[in-house]
Design a protein around this motif. Structure first.
Motif, PDB file in Angstrom:
ATOM      1  N   SER A 177       0.840  -1.193   0.000  1.00 46.63           N
ATOM      2  CA  SER A 177       0.000   0.000   0.000  1.00 46.63           C
ATOM      3  C   SER A 177       0.868   1.232   0.000  1.00 46.63           C
ATOM      4  N   GLY A 178       0.323   2.312  -0.527  1.00 49.23           N
ATOM      5  CA  GLY A 178       1.039   3.566  -0.559  1.00 49.23           C
ATOM      6  C   GLY A 178       0.073   4.726  -0.464  1.00 49.23           C
ATOM      7  N   ALA A 179       0.600   5.921  -0.600  1.00 49.89           N
ATOM      8  CA  ALA A 179      -0.215   7.111  -0.447  1.00 49.89           C
ATOM      9  C   ALA A 179      -1.284   7.209  -1.527  1.00 49.89           C
ATOM     10  N   THR A 218      16.991   6.471   9.903  1.00 46.46           N
ATOM     11  CA  THR A 218      16.086   7.584  10.108  1.00 46.46           C
ATOM     12  C   THR A 218      16.850   8.783  10.657  1.00 46.46           C
ATOM     13  N   ASP A 219      16.455   9.978  10.210  1.00 39.77           N
ATOM     14  CA  ASP A 219      17.160  11.207  10.591  1.00 39.77           C
ATOM     15  C   ASP A 219      18.643  11.043  10.266  1.00 39.77           C
ATOM     16  N   ASP A 241      23.198  12.727   4.177  1.00 42.30           N
ATOM     17  CA  ASP A 241      22.507  13.877   3.595  1.00 42.30           C
ATOM     18  C   ASP A 241      21.047  13.599   3.279  1.00 42.30           C
ATOM     19  N   GLU A 242      20.745  12.410   2.747  1.00 43.26           N
ATOM     20  CA  GLU A 242      19.381  12.128   2.303  1.00 43.26           C
ATOM     21  C   GLU A 242      19.111  10.634   2.363  1.00 43.26           C
ATOM     22  N   ILE A 243      17.890  10.286   2.713  1.00 44.04           N
ATOM     23  CA  ILE A 243      17.469   8.888   2.778  1.00 44.04           C
ATOM     24  C   ILE A 243      16.433   8.643   1.700  1.00 44.04           C
ATOM     25  N   ASN A 263       9.555   3.610   4.285  1.00 44.52           N
ATOM     26  CA  ASN A 263       9.539   4.803   5.107  1.00 44.52           C
ATOM     27  C   ASN A 263       8.750   4.544   6.386  1.00 44.52           C
ATOM     28  N   ASP A 264       8.621   5.584   7.208  1.00 48.54           N
ATOM     29  CA  ASP A 264       7.970   5.382   8.498  1.00 48.54           C
ATOM     30  C   ASP A 264       6.454   5.219   8.392  1.00 48.54           C
ATOM     31  N   GLN A 265       5.898   5.333   7.177  1.00 46.01           N
ATOM     32  CA  GLN A 265       4.485   5.014   6.963  1.00 46.01           C
ATOM     33  C   GLN A 265       4.296   3.580   6.452  1.00 46.01           C
ATOM     34  N   ASN A 266       5.417   2.828   6.389  1.00 49.24           N
ATOM     35  CA  ASN A 266       5.376   1.444   5.895  1.00 49.24           C
ATOM     36  C   ASN A 266       4.736   1.349   4.513  1.00 49.24           C
ATOM     37  N   GLN A 267       5.186   2.201   3.613  1.00 48.54           N
ATOM     38  CA  GLN A 267       4.661   2.220   2.260  1.00 48.54           C
ATOM     39  C   GLN A 267       5.695   1.660   1.285  1.00 48.54           C
TER      40      GLN A 267
END
Length: 342
Positions: free
Chosen positions: A9-11, A196-197, A218-220, A228-232
């Motif tokens: 699932s995703g946004a 993360t961070d 610099d970037e993830i 990601n932290d939304q488990n997408q």
């Protein structure tokens, strides 16, 4: 066939694997493919880039990945065979269940990152190996890779190995380690680390948790098992800056070649990238102009594609003539010189 217990699932979308080997994404896009009932499949991952929706599913039991293209087409990449060409495949080595999507070569198209035993691969949507890959690993990987950008580095791939270390490889530097890596956990790692961070967390099979602060992060792009932290497991490619509006050449001369060259083991990959959807015919001739072989493949605009030639020929000099014909009927050619050593 039986319904597969797979979902992502995703946004903006939901994908499920239905009966008969069909994946449905959202309401209008679907892919159909041949998948035996006994096949073991991994986690499907989807993304959206400038070419449209793209997805990948691993067929772990067959050592293959299925590329799900935006027009409903499905193509397969035999990762197991490729892995055997680059490193010794040992008993127990297999395709990782958890692929990752990221634009590693910054061409505006998502690439597929996957591991097979001790080999780290990245593939284009045309099934070609991304420049800088494959990368040989020191130990097998069973967790999902992560993708991040470090200071003064390009996109790097982070893998947690069964030897108890976490490695970060920079494909733009021929797979060299990112400064500060490897990191020692001390025990076998099977769970995907969390990025993360500016911190990296990893847990060993015995349950011990380790954490590191990464000041050069610099970037993830892909920071945990589901992205990601939304488990997408759905990623969207965003590009910054101006886009060059000049029309691309039909055949990209830099991306048209064969590898390995010279050919020593009787197998080589013929690679090209076309600026438009095309049909590519490849004619192979010897040094005196005699016809040796003819191959052909379909290419997608802006996506490197490859086809394998089994060079069952004597040692010597050979030429591969690439002839691309776009859907509009425009043609272009490129000649590649190859050497066969036996």
């Amino acid at each position: 066939g039986k319904a597969r217990a797979l979902s992502v699932s995703g946004a903006e979308a939901v994908a499920v694997v239905g009966t008969g080997g069909t994946i449905f994404l959202g309401g209008s896009e679907s892919w159909e493919y041949d998948l035996p009932d006994e096949a073991v499949t991994g986690q499907p991952v989807f993304g959206r880039d400038e070419g449209g929706v793209f997805g990948v599913v691993t067929v772990t039991s067959a050592g293959e990945i299925m590329l799900l293209l935006d027009d409903g087409m499905v193509s397969r990449v035999d990762v197991a065979t490729l892995a055997a060409q680059f490193a010794e495949v040992l008993p127990g080595d297999q395709l990782n269940d958890y692929p990752v999507l990221a634009d590693l070569d910054s061409d505006g198209r998502l690439d597929v990152i996957a591991t097979f035993g001790r080999t780290l691969f990245a593939f284009t949507q045309g099934g070609a190996v991304v420049s800088g890959f494959p990368i040989r690993l020191t130990a097998p990987v069973v967790a999902q890779p992560l993708v991040a950008g470090f200071s003064n580095e390009g996109w790097s791939v982070i893998v947690a190995s069964t030897d108890g270390y976490i490695y970060a490889y920079d494909p733009t530097r021929r797979g060299k380690q990112v400064p500060g890596f490897p990191l020692a956990v001390g025990e076998r790692i099977e769970a995907t680390p969390l990025l993360t961070d500016n911190s990296l967390y990893a847990i060993s099979v015995s349950g011990s948790l380790q954490a590191w602060q990464l000041d050069n992060l610099d970037e993830i792009w892909w920071g945990e098992l589901y992205g990601n932290d939304q488990n997408q497991s759905f990623v969207e490619l965003t590009r910054e800056g101006e886009v060059d509006q000049a029309p691309p050449p039909l055949i990209d001369a830099v991306e048209t070649y064969n590898w390995p060259n010279p050919i020593q083991d009787g197998i080589t990959h013929l690679r090209t990238r076309t600026g438009f959807d095309s049909r590519v015919e490849i004619t192979i001739i010897d040094a005196v102009g005699g016809l040796v072989a003819e191959l052909e493949m379909n290419t997608r605009a802006g996506v490197p594609s490859e086809i394998v030639w089994e060079a069952n020929v004597e040692s010597g000099l050979y030429f591969a003539r690439f002839t691309a014909t776009s859907v509009d009927g425009v043609k272009a050619t490129k000649l590649v010189k190859m050497a066969v050593i036996r």
